[in-house]
Structure formats: C-alpha cells, structure tokens
Scaffold this motif. Structure first.
Motif, PDB file in Angstrom:
ATOM      1  N   GLY A 118      44.761  37.979  36.805  1.00  0.00           N
ATOM      2  CA  GLY A 118      43.565  38.536  36.192  1.00  0.00           C
ATOM      3  C   GLY A 118      42.530  37.483  35.851  1.00  0.00           C
ATOM      4  N   VAL A 151      38.395  44.072  34.964  1.00  0.00           N
ATOM      5  CA  VAL A 151      39.691  43.483  35.291  1.00  0.00           C
ATOM      6  C   VAL A 151      40.622  43.724  34.119  1.00  0.00           C
ATOM      7  CG1 VAL A 151      40.940  41.383  35.900  1.00  0.00           C
ATOM      8  CG2 VAL A 151      38.605  41.719  36.736  1.00  0.00           C
ATOM      9  N   CYS A 196      45.737  43.911  36.852  1.00  0.00           N
ATOM     10  CA  CYS A 196      46.666  42.784  36.967  1.00  0.00           C
ATOM     11  C   CYS A 196      47.558  42.806  35.728  1.00  0.00           C
ATOM     12  CB  CYS A 196      45.910  41.471  37.062  1.00  0.00           C
ATOM     13  SG  CYS A 196      44.614  41.407  38.314  1.00  0.00           S
TER      14      CYS A 196
END
Length: 390
Positions: free
Chosen positions: A17, A10, A210
């Motif tokens: 996130g 991520v 993200c």
C-alpha cells in the motif's frame, strides 16, 4: 455523511500500500491512503527490522522483473530521503539435508534458484560446503554435501524505513494519508467506488486494496476462501562469538530438510546489536485473526533453537535477545494475487503477498499505479491473476 472525493483510494499502507500510494502520488494522481493503524507498525506483515531481497527468486520467473525494479527504486528513495534502506551484503541460499528442500511450491528450492539465475543472467556462484565454510565461518556445522547459491546483488531491506520513506514521499507529492481509521466496507457506486469508515466516506474513481491479513473479511468471496492467515515468529539470538561473522556476511535461506517447514532464513548481525535474527515458516491457518497470539513462549524459543540453530550455525547462543510475531497471508499456491475484484468494479486487489513479498513491493507499487492510471503496466502481472484458481 459528507463524502470526500479523490482519483484513487489505497486501503492498507503496509509494504504494498505504501509503495502504491507513493507511485500514484508521484504520477500526479489525487490519492488518499487509509490504514487502521499508523504505519509503519508491527500489527501486520511488514515489520521486523530486516527483509531478504534477492534477484533469483526460486518461487518463479514472474517475480524477477519486480525485484529488479524494486532494487532501483530503493536506491532512488535512498537518494531522496537520506535513509539507508537497502544493504547489498549478498544472499546465500543453501540446502544442507539428505533430501532437497521444498519451499513456496518449488520442489528443490536451491536448485530452482540456481537454474533461474543461469537462465536470466543473474551474477552468482554455486558453492560447495567447503567453500561456504571457508568464506562464512558461521555456517561451519553444515553438512559436507551441502550446496549453496551465492548472489552478490542480494541482501536485505529495512521494512519500517522503506514504508516511512514512501509515505513521506507520497505526502510531499500531495497524497492524503489517513491513519487510525478502519475501513468497514467497499462498494461500487455509479462508476466509482465508495469506501466507508465509521465516520468518513471516500468516493474514488478507483480503489486499490492492500489489506493483508484483513483482506478476506473486507473483500468477501473468492478471497475469503483463498486466503489463509498464518502466525510467524521472529527470533534474535545473542552471539557468542561475533568475530566469527565476516565483516560483510550475507543474508541466508537454509533448507535443512525436505518439507515446507524444514527451512529457516536469517540475517547478518546488525552493527551494535550482537545478535542474529533468524526465523522459520509454518502454514497452519488461524481460526480467526482475532485469535492471533502476539507473544512468543519460552517453549517456542527453545524449539526454534533446537530445530534450526543448533547444528547449523556456529557462534550463536540459545539466549534470546528479543522476539516478534508477524503474519503471512497466503494463497493455496503461495503466489501473489494482483487483479481486479471479480464482483466490485474499479477495485484492484493486491494480496496476498506474504512470505517473500517485501522484496517486490516497490516494483509492485509502481506496476499497480501504472495499471490503475493507464490500464497497463511495464511489468507483466498476468502470473498473479485470479484465473489460475478457477
């Protein structure tokens, strides 16, 4: 360079996130989260002490399942962490102007909020100006023809606390959190994805990005053409008469004119602070994210008070207690993008979610984790597809 392997990486550990990392780790995935700073931090879009949450989301019906789920997750996290994350003080959406207020693509934001609440059975009241004043004296100066929507299940969440709680929980479930490291590139590689930093390389089966205001530079086309980064200012004005605020006062969104910029939002006084946080929105894009001015000038303070506080609120002085700058990263229609990268296999993009994203973040994290691990999510994410821009 040694390659570190995991199921999912991520990239970016702000609102979306941190939520995605937590949900992936909770589901048992071998997951690594990477952020250029040390979240929670004040360098992006997920800070400022408080963020509004509301079930009847005037931006559209597709958001309602996400915010419903988010409310439940905040309560679960509160029970686990012992932290106060979600203050259910109600939310008041008002129009106090000659013409309806346009906001985030809705031509009459208050009316659309009311219509969605009715359609989806969300508990609410529609209030006249006299009823608003009688219940919440701080809104005494609003126009006599003002209309209000009050939702008792709304309120605010504490963004820094929410991010920290989810990152702590992710670690407890075995996630690796890497901070102070900037991702330089993301490349599809032999059925997986290679995430490169200056001195480390991670190879994951899947990647979720993200990255907020850094997304366009990291992801390339079409995101570099679709995403616009806008500077936003947050203000805390000292209260002249704290007693004018009811013991339980709502968060608020006030449309005080017809355009996208004729709107402000804010929060009840936090106990012990003797100030009211209020902000407006603007959508002029930065020439470069490197040019972001993180200071707030006296002229900007005076303009905010003149344009949005004076004549709309009672008991609030022009004395600034503090100010902050954050960024919105927005698409042309203000909607989110949650979709596969069109050119990078096994890369999911979760951006941009600024403007009204934090309230949905816990639910988005859960849905994205499900999509990552099983190919589908409990909440329909099709409204956030890239296809709508083609």
């Amino acid at each position: 360079m040694h390659e570190e392997r995991c199921d999912v990486a991520v990239v970016g550990l702000g609102a979306m996130g941190a939520a995605t990392l937590y949900q992936l780790a909770r589901a048992g995935a071998d997951v690594v989260g990477i952020d250029r700073f040390a979240p929670p931090h004040d360098q992006g879009s997920s800070h400022g002490d408080t963020r509004i949450t509301r079930l009847a989301v005037g931006e559209g019906a597709a958001y309602i399942p996400l915010v419903r789920r988010s409310h439940a997750i905040w309560r679960e996290l509160e029970a686990q962490s012992g932290e106060a994350l979600f203050e259910q003080c109600g939310v008041l959406v008002m129009t106090s102007s000659e013409a309806p207020g346009r906001h985030h693509g809705a031509d009459d934001f208050t009316a659309q909020t009311i219509e969605l609440a009715r359609r989806y059975g969300i508990d609410h009241e529609v209030l006249k100006a006299s009823e608003i004043r009688a219940r919440f004296a701080q809104f005494g100066p609003i126009r006599d023809d003002a209309t209000g929507y009050f939702e008792p299940e709304g309120g605010f969440v504490r963004p820094e606390r929410c991010i920290a709680a989810q990152l702590d929980a992710a670690r407890q479930h075995g996630a690796t959190v890497v901070t102070g490291v900037t991702v330089s590139s993301i490349e599809s590689a032999g059925g997986g994805v290679r995430v490169k930093t200056a001195d480390r390389t991670f190879v994951a089966n899947k990647v979720v990005t993200c990255a907020g205001m850094w997304s366009a530079g990291l992801l390339g086309e079409p995101f570099s053409a679709l995403l616009k980064v806008c500077r936003q200012k947050l203000f805390w004005f000292r209260l002249e008469a704290p007693s004018i605020f009811a013991e339980v006062s709502p968060t608020f969104i006030l449309s005080d004119g017809p355009s996208e910029t004729d709107i402000c939002y804010g929060f009840p006084p936090i106990p012990g602070e003797n100030s009211m946080k209020i902000a407006s929105e603007q959508y002029t894009g930065l020439d470069s994210i490197d040019s972001l001015d993180r200071t707030v000038s006296q002229a900007e303070v005076a303009q905010m008070y003149r344009d949005h506080v004076l004549g709309n609120f009672a008991g609030v002085t022009p004395e600034l207690v503090k100010a902050s700058v954050c960024t919105y990263t927005v698409t042309p229609d203000y909607g989110f993008i949650i979709d596969d990268h069109p050119a990078l296999a096994n890369v999911t993009v979760v951006s941009a979610c600024s403007g009204h994203g934090f309230k949905h973040s816990a639910g988005i994290g859960e849905a994205v984790a499900q999509r990552c691990l099983t190919g589908r999510s409990d909440v329909d994410l099709s409204a956030f597809s890239l296809n709508r821009f083609r």
